[in-house]
Scaffold this motif. Structure first.
Motif, mmCIF file in Angstrom:
data_model
loop_
_atom_site.group_PDB
_atom_site.id
_atom_site.type_symbol
_atom_site.label_atom_id
_atom_site.label_comp_id
_atom_site.label_asym_id
_atom_site.label_seq_id
_atom_site.Cartn_x
_atom_site.Cartn_y
_atom_site.Cartn_z
ATOM 1 N N LYS A 274 33.564 -59.459 -9.823
ATOM 2 C CA LYS A 274 32.855 -59.840 -8.596
ATOM 3 C C LYS A 274 32.902 -61.356 -8.405
ATOM 4 C CE LYS A 274 29.898 -55.924 -8.090
ATOM 5 N NZ LYS A 274 28.719 -55.519 -7.389
ATOM 6 N N LEU A 275 32.571 -61.776 -7.201
ATOM 7 C CA LEU A 275 32.609 -63.195 -6.854
ATOM 8 C C LEU A 275 31.717 -64.030 -7.777
ATOM 9 C CD1 LEU A 275 33.788 -65.261 -4.876
ATOM 10 C CD2 LEU A 275 31.789 -64.873 -3.433
ATOM 11 N N SER A 276 30.524 -63.555 -8.069
ATOM 12 C CA SER A 276 29.614 -64.307 -8.948
ATOM 13 C C SER A 276 30.224 -64.501 -10.329
ATOM 14 C CB SER A 276 28.268 -63.594 -9.062
ATOM 15 O OG SER A 276 28.435 -62.299 -9.621
ATOM 16 N N GLU A 277 30.974 -63.512 -10.799
ATOM 17 C CA GLU A 277 31.577 -63.590 -12.127
ATOM 18 C C GLU A 277 32.695 -64.628 -12.182
ATOM 19 O OE1 GLU A 277 31.247 -59.154 -13.913
ATOM 20 O OE2 GLU A 277 32.326 -59.302 -11.996
ATOM 21 N N ILE A 278 33.554 -64.678 -11.163
ATOM 22 C CA ILE A 278 34.635 -65.667 -11.192
ATOM 23 C C ILE A 278 34.075 -67.079 -11.081
ATOM 24 C CG2 ILE A 278 35.249 -65.701 -8.727
ATOM 25 C CD1 ILE A 278 38.214 -65.871 -9.678
ATOM 26 N N LYS A 279 33.020 -67.249 -10.288
ATOM 27 C CA LYS A 279 32.416 -68.579 -10.171
ATOM 28 C C LYS A 279 31.851 -69.031 -11.516
ATOM 29 C CE LYS A 279 29.537 -68.494 -6.747
ATOM 30 N NZ LYS A 279 28.724 -68.366 -5.541
ATOM 31 N N ILE B 40 43.125 -73.232 -14.878
ATOM 32 C CA ILE B 40 43.135 -71.840 -14.437
ATOM 33 C C ILE B 40 44.484 -71.223 -14.767
ATOM 34 C CG2 ILE B 40 42.844 -70.269 -12.496
ATOM 35 C CD1 ILE B 40 41.506 -72.596 -10.988
ATOM 36 N N GLY B 41 44.455 -70.023 -15.298
ATOM 37 C CA GLY B 41 45.681 -69.275 -15.535
ATOM 38 C C GLY B 41 45.490 -67.823 -15.144
ATOM 39 N N PHE B 42 46.527 -67.250 -14.555
ATOM 40 C CA PHE B 42 46.521 -65.833 -14.190
ATOM 41 C C PHE B 42 47.618 -65.131 -14.972
ATOM 42 C CE2 PHE B 42 44.332 -67.640 -10.582
ATOM 43 C CZ PHE B 42 43.400 -66.678 -10.228
ATOM 44 N N GLN B 43 47.288 -63.971 -15.523
ATOM 45 C CA GLN B 43 48.256 -63.198 -16.293
ATOM 46 C C GLN B 43 48.536 -61.873 -15.575
ATOM 47 O OE1 GLN B 43 47.008 -61.746 -20.222
ATOM 48 N NE2 GLN B 43 48.976 -62.465 -20.991
ATOM 49 N N LEU B 44 49.828 -61.567 -15.436
ATOM 50 C CA LEU B 44 50.256 -60.328 -14.796
ATOM 51 C C LEU B 44 50.100 -59.147 -15.748
ATOM 52 C CD1 LEU B 44 53.401 -61.918 -13.206
ATOM 53 C CD2 LEU B 44 51.488 -60.937 -11.936
ATOM 54 N N THR C 249 49.051 -56.004 -4.968
ATOM 55 C CA THR C 249 47.607 -56.184 -4.893
ATOM 56 C C THR C 249 47.005 -55.737 -6.216
ATOM 57 O OG1 THR C 249 47.685 -55.730 -2.521
ATOM 58 C CG2 THR C 249 45.537 -55.658 -3.568
ATOM 59 N N TYR C 250 46.160 -56.581 -6.780
ATOM 60 C CA TYR C 250 45.648 -56.354 -8.126
ATOM 61 C C TYR C 250 44.123 -56.459 -8.165
ATOM 62 C CZ TYR C 250 50.484 -57.441 -9.305
ATOM 63 O OH TYR C 250 51.850 -57.445 -9.370
ATOM 64 N N ASN C 251 43.528 -55.743 -9.104
ATOM 65 C CA ASN C 251 42.136 -55.977 -9.468
ATOM 66 C C ASN C 251 42.121 -57.200 -10.373
ATOM 67 O OD1 ASN C 251 40.993 -53.737 -8.120
ATOM 68 N ND2 ASN C 251 41.652 -52.395 -9.771
ATOM 69 N N LEU C 252 40.943 -57.738 -10.622
ATOM 70 C CA LEU C 252 40.836 -58.964 -11.404
ATOM 71 C C LEU C 252 39.845 -58.791 -12.542
ATOM 72 C CD1 LEU C 252 41.842 -61.940 -11.392
ATOM 73 C CD2 LEU C 252 39.815 -62.500 -10.055
ATOM 74 N N ASP C 253 40.218 -59.336 -13.705
ATOM 75 C CA ASP C 253 39.341 -59.357 -14.870
ATOM 76 C C ASP C 253 39.537 -60.709 -15.565
ATOM 77 O OD1 ASP C 253 37.468 -58.513 -16.704
ATOM 78 O OD2 ASP C 253 38.669 -56.896 -17.531
ATOM 79 N N PHE C 254 38.813 -60.963 -16.631
ATOM 80 C CA PHE C 254 38.907 -62.235 -17.348
ATOM 81 C C PHE C 254 38.789 -61.945 -18.833
ATOM 82 C CE2 PHE C 254 36.966 -66.317 -18.846
ATOM 83 C CZ PHE C 254 38.019 -67.142 -18.502
ATOM 84 N N ASP C 255 39.684 -62.546 -19.641
ATOM 85 C CA ASP C 255 39.663 -62.305 -21.092
ATOM 86 C C ASP C 255 39.127 -63.494 -21.889
ATOM 87 O OD1 ASP C 255 41.727 -64.171 -21.145
ATOM 88 O OD2 ASP C 255 43.223 -62.811 -21.966
ATOM 89 N N GLY C 256 38.532 -64.467 -21.202
ATOM 90 C CA GLY C 256 38.016 -65.658 -21.875
ATOM 91 C C GLY C 256 38.960 -66.837 -21.762
ATOM 92 N N TYR D 249 42.396 -66.293 -19.639
ATOM 93 C CA TYR D 249 43.154 -66.052 -18.409
ATOM 94 C C TYR D 249 42.437 -65.052 -17.511
ATOM 95 C CZ TYR D 249 47.015 -68.094 -21.035
ATOM 96 O OH TYR D 249 47.790 -68.934 -21.765
ATOM 97 N N PHE D 250 42.649 -65.215 -16.213
ATOM 98 C CA PHE D 250 42.266 -64.192 -15.255
ATOM 99 C C PHE D 250 43.385 -63.163 -15.289
ATOM 100 C CE2 PHE D 250 39.882 -67.850 -13.743
ATOM 101 C CZ PHE D 250 38.608 -67.297 -13.676
ATOM 102 N N LEU D 251 43.025 -61.908 -15.478
ATOM 103 C CA LEU D 251 43.995 -60.840 -15.656
ATOM 104 C C LEU D 251 44.189 -60.087 -14.346
ATOM 105 C CD1 LEU D 251 42.567 -59.441 -19.013
ATOM 106 C CD2 LEU D 251 44.359 -61.184 -18.705
ATOM 107 N N LEU D 252 45.424 -60.046 -13.874
ATOM 108 C CA LEU D 252 45.751 -59.252 -12.706
ATOM 109 C C LEU D 252 45.996 -57.837 -13.201
ATOM 110 C CD1 LEU D 252 48.153 -61.664 -10.787
ATOM 111 C CD2 LEU D 252 45.669 -61.436 -10.608
ATOM 112 N N GLN D 253 45.179 -56.906 -12.765
ATOM 113 C CA GLN D 253 45.256 -55.531 -13.254
ATOM 114 C C GLN D 253 45.798 -54.619 -12.160
ATOM 115 O OE1 GLN D 253 41.153 -55.004 -14.536
ATOM 116 N NE2 GLN D 253 41.795 -55.397 -16.634
ATOM 117 N N ALA D 254 46.749 -53.781 -12.544
ATOM 118 C CA ALA D 254 47.361 -52.859 -11.595
ATOM 119 C C ALA D 254 46.307 -51.954 -10.971
ATOM 120 C CB ALA D 254 48.429 -52.026 -12.295
ATOM 121 N N LYS D 255 46.470 -51.677 -9.693
ATOM 122 C CA LYS D 255 45.586 -50.759 -8.978
ATOM 123 C C LYS D 255 46.258 -49.395 -8.916
ATOM 124 C CE LYS D 255 43.183 -52.395 -5.598
ATOM 125 N NZ LYS D 255 42.641 -53.003 -4.398
ATOM 126 N N LEU D 256 45.460 -48.356 -8.846
ATOM 127 C CA LEU D 256 45.977 -46.994 -8.783
ATOM 128 C C LEU D 256 45.417 -46.282 -7.556
ATOM 129 C CD1 LEU D 256 45.369 -46.027 -12.519
ATOM 130 C CD2 LEU D 256 47.514 -46.791 -11.488
#
Length: 156
Positions: free
Chosen positions: A2-7, A16-20, A104-111, A113-120
């Motif tokens: 959610k937005l609050s989490e990324i902030k 900032i890093g994003f991982q596919l 288009t990806y969902n988003l998560d964070f592993d501490g 990198y921001f993780l781009l997660q495949a959508k189904l």
């Protein structure tokens, strides 16, 4: 995510890093070219009208190797979008240019990198389409006594 989490995450980062999903990183010189709100209204296959709102980030890479997006700058972009679009604390989806089309990806964070997660995709009206729910699987040896497997319990 959610937005609050990324902030919250951005406040504690120096870069900032994003991982596919395949483990590759989005090039460090990426830009977030859009932060906005997407609204989708549709009818599912069972005839139910649905509405969705999400926050959308668009990542873009170009040959501008000298610039890196700093966490503070992304927080500023998010703050402008919150004010302009009156953003709620919605889920974030990320658009990123793949080889052939935009993914288009969902988003998560592993501490780190921001993780781009495949959508189904999924059927939202399985009952209307006649898709039976999957029965739970249990091992007979885990059921305990012979009386543990009652009729209509789903174990048989």
């Amino acid at each position: 995510m959610k937005l609050s989490e990324i902030k919250k995450c951005l406040k504690n980062l120096t870069q900032i890093g994003f991982q596919l999903p395949n483990g590759n990183l989005v090039q460090a010189h990426f830009h977030v070219t859009e932060v906005g709100k997407t609204t989708k209204s549709y009818i599912d296959c069972g005839g139910k009208v649905r509405h969705e709102e999400k926050i959308n980030f668009q990542l873009w890479e170009e040959k501008d190797y000298d610039h890196r997006l700093h966490p503070d700058k992304l927080l500023q972009i998010i703050a402008m979008s919150e004010k302009m679009f009156e953003l709620a604390d919605l889920e974030i989806e990320v658009e990123y240019q793949g080889k052939e089309t935009i993914g288009t990806y969902n988003l998560d964070f592993d501490g780190t990198y921001f993780l781009l997660q495949a959508k189904l995709t999924a059927c939202l009206a399985e009952d209307a389409c006649g898709i039976a729910p999957e029965k739970p699987r249990i091992r007979i040896s885990d059921a305990g006594s012979a009386n543990a497997c009652e009729p209509n319990s789903g174990c048989c």
